[in-house]
Design an enzyme around this catalytic site. Sequence first.
Site, short mmCIF file in Angstrom:
data_model
loop_
_atom_site.label_atom_id
_atom_site.label_comp_id
_atom_site.label_asym_id
_atom_site.label_seq_id
_atom_site.Cartn_x
_atom_site.Cartn_y
_atom_site.Cartn_z
N ARG A 199 0.80 -1.22 0.00
CA ARG A 199 0.00 0.00 0.00
C ARG A 199 0.84 1.27 0.00
NH1 ARG A 199 -4.66 -1.87 4.34
NH2 ARG A 199 -5.69 -3.28 2.88
N GLU B 245 -6.44 -1.52 16.78
CA GLU B 245 -5.74 -0.40 16.14
C GLU B 245 -5.28 0.63 17.16
OE1 GLU B 245 -8.07 1.48 13.05
OE2 GLU B 245 -6.48 2.88 12.52
#
Lengths: 637, 224, 260
Positions: free
Chosen positions: A330, A425
């Site tokens: 990415r 996260e």
Amino acid sequence: MDLDSRIPEGPIEKKWDTRRFDMKLVNPANKRKYTVIVVGSGLAGGAAAASMAELGYNVLNFCYQDSPRRAHSIAAQGGINAAKNYQNDGDSVWRLFYDTVKGGDYRAREANVYRLAQISVNIIDQCVAQGVPFAREYGGTLSNRSFGGAQVSRTFYARGQTGQQLLLGAYQALERQIGAGKVKMFPRTEMLDVVTVDGVARGIIARNLSTGKIEAYAADAVVLATGGYGNMFYLSTNAKGCSATAIWRAHKRGAYFANPCFTQIHPTCIPVAGEFQSKLTLMSESLRNDGRIWVPTKKGDERKPGDIPEAERDYYLERRYPAFGNLVPRDVASRAAKLCCDEGRGVGPGGRGVYLDFSDSIGRLGAGTIRERYGNLFDMYERITGEDPYTVPMRIYPAIHYTMGGLWVDYNLQSTIPGMFVGGEANFSDHGANRLGASALMQGLADGYFILPLTVGNYLAQTTGPKVDTTHAAFQDALKGVNATTSKLLGIKGKRTVDSFHRELGKLMWENCGMARNEAGLKDALQKIPALREEFWKNVTIPGVGAEMNQELEKAGRVADFLELAELFATDALERKESCGGHFREESHTPDGEALRDDDGYCYAAAWEYKGPKERQVLHKESLAFEHVHLTQRSYK
Amino acid sequence: MSATASDTGGKFYGSTIGKKIVMAVTGAFLVLFLVGHVAGNLQILSGKEKINHYAELLHSSAGLLWGFRLALIASVVLHVKAALELYTLKNAARPIAYAKKAHRVATLASRFMIWSGYVLGAFLVFHILHFTTGQAHPSFDAHGDVFRNVTTAFQNPAVAALYVVCMGLVGLHLSHGLFSFTQSLGLSHPSYSARAKTLAKVVAFAVAAAFAAVPIAVLAGFVK
Amino acid sequence: MRTFALTLHVWRQKSAKDGGRFAEYKAPNVSEHMSFLEMLDVVNQDLIAKGDDPIAFDHDCREGICGMCGFMVNGSAHGPHRGTTVCQLHMRHFQDGEELWLEPWRSAAFPIVKDLAVDRSALDRIIAAGGFISVPTGSAVDGNATPVPKVDAELSMDAAACIGCGACVAMCPNASAALFTSAKIGHLGLLPQGQPERHDRALKMVAQANVEGFGHCTSVGECEAVCPKQIPITFIARMNRDFLDAVIHERPQSDRGGSG
């Protein structure tokens, strides 16, 4: 305070077993005497709350949404990795571990990543048993796909809604415990502070978003699983309510914040359409399996994509990275898109977009096959843009998507505040400087189902402090503090809306701390952020009162925290003079423009300690040792 | 804890689905009755002897006749009772109506089930007084000359029109009711429920048209 | 880029206890590229600038998956476009000068929190009553131990796609939660893992939906017409069948307890 990562001794394959054996256990009959607060109801929080309740603990679970089923894990599209090797294509726990460490550009803790890869196989079993309708082959076995540049097919998926299905699995397990009375759920309730007694986390302060009532909640341990802080950039793929508030306020109470500048920019999002844009929508990167990315070779080419001949198209990923082509990680794909647009070759309004073209695949496989694979994504694209991707190439552009940084935690996922654990996260642990596709779901569920229930138990088994309740002075002080902040915000009555500040901050961060960072830009940000923050506290306007549903007040509190976190973010980015993963410093690159790590100078996790509103935060370094995956420059050529 | 028969009954009829299943089963029985009824009616087209003979046959066993009538009455009562209870629940489920409400796919039939039901209920009373007991018939022959009763009644255009309109309502009511029957009993299935919808309409309007054929035939002079 | 003006009639209500009314607002500068919620954002920014209370509405992911958003637009749940949540409804579908009526979901089971935001926790309680497979963490067998026919997995996924937004309830003339409830019963009931609790699940979830005050299903199909995930009402039929099966086959639990 020294950073003790508490990694177990012994060979890496045995570390988690060793830790599990060394842990103290709470007697089954005593578990009901303990209460654990879990903030957040996503994959990590929801799974942790449900699993701890199954073990017998009393759980108080908080989420800001109107139902725990809406946590933003739900929006993950592509899939979840697991080292099952069901495809017999050479996958293994070791390979998933290796890929994740390398993909994270050697800035993650090896022991944590190895454990993650080990647990990945249990996650799939658990989810299947819960009724997650994963994609299947005709013989009834689980289907896999290759995802995000992985060389093996290890990604499990449920159409383009894998996050939703995994979250619903955790949510259903959670609802079962709510029904059984083991979890008390507090929806529409936002955590605003952590309460510590003698330096140990003993509860939280939270505001009921329907009534505005601010209340204290006491427990024996606190788990934060409140997600990432990508919304600092205003425009991101995060849900509108995602914020740093819980982890930031915990940070101000003593939890170190690690690697704040490690953010992931997702390469395939729908570009910004106008000034009114409120969020960005991601298109799963599985699209890169069949779509080809290109821009015109000429600058400022205004022709329609179909009118641009093959010779005048630059399939820049295939050209620059012949081995991986459109499937580079990415961070690499995002930066390449930015470079093309910076050169003036971007497409669409404002020139901030590149084409993702399916015409070759449609020609090769037929529109039917493409519809079968990506129909829901194509439909979503058409709903948003009004363009038909079967006939016109999609336009995509990178957007903020995930934050690898977060609260620092040790191997047990405990923060620097004893008794406060951080999962998903919200912690910094497993992805280093760049997260691989389909690994966020894996980490959230590993933390929630399999790690936190044990490590929290281990902590509870060793607590000796007296039980406290909310009448304790520490709770009353924290309540007063939160009430005072709320009154202060409401009392400013300035001229600018919360959103206008948020947009300005977002623009500033995107320009100066986005896909590429340099010293001048970061220093500029460090000048501008405090000024904007100061203006915010003088000139923001919030209508209404505190004792009712007040969505502007909610936003104001979150933006106030972003305005503080932004400064730490830029400080961290300035401090780290190397490029690694999602953190690209323009001063540090290879001769052909790729990110260049500086392992001698920066092979550490940067954990920042809050010292007070006017003080510079203090950097603590947890040095990272790579004994199994040897440090090499990443190359996808 | 163990379940008892009354628990089960309570769980069943106490739930909205149980009530709907009662409506479906009773409704289905009434539809079957209507099909038999109309098949009998159509014999009038074959002449006086045929229909009068048929009527005689139906009356040959009082026990059977009354057994059947009681089953019909029970069905109607249960059907109406469940419908009214559900209608009350429906109003409680949305105490404040929308200021503006669109209808995306709902058919006229489905939206007016309760109203077509009310009218058909009233019609049923009239119909019994008209052709079974005779109080509403101007020249009722109580000795079984069905042919005469029917033809004299339908020679009045107003009466014929009333019957035709009400049979239209029967068609409307059944066109949704028959589809709803498949849903309530869980008979539908992705691969044939589209056809179930169409089939329900076909059966409903076939029954209605067959009923309406008699007054129309009498009025038009085909049956004298 | 086309821009145009709209007139909005928006239901304003301070809280569940207060009365409500429609208020009229102008949206003078609507871009065709805005989402419906972005259009409201702009209206709200103007209201705040004028010192008025902005319109409260629920929303979160704004990409059609979290299920948090939703209100009636001209009497249609999530607006006029099929398979679309209101957050993904784009303004290009509207014309200059249109008048739009925005109302909250109306159901006795969904008390209004404020303006267009309602409390849908009744749906969570339906799930808590039985919308799960009881499998504590750690007790699972290998994922491939039980093959699941692809067609069943796909059909299950059709139902599992439900986002729990409540549009089905809002649009149903009877404010029934049948589509929502049946989607979960169908999702789990189509999988082998869901079989042991299949009957119990149907009985308990259906009973809870009734306790919450949702109405009954009259098979009109308005729910599937507005469902953002286009879940078909055949799942309601499936639920009804499971319910009937459960009533018929219900077996008493053994009361001979004790494992010691």
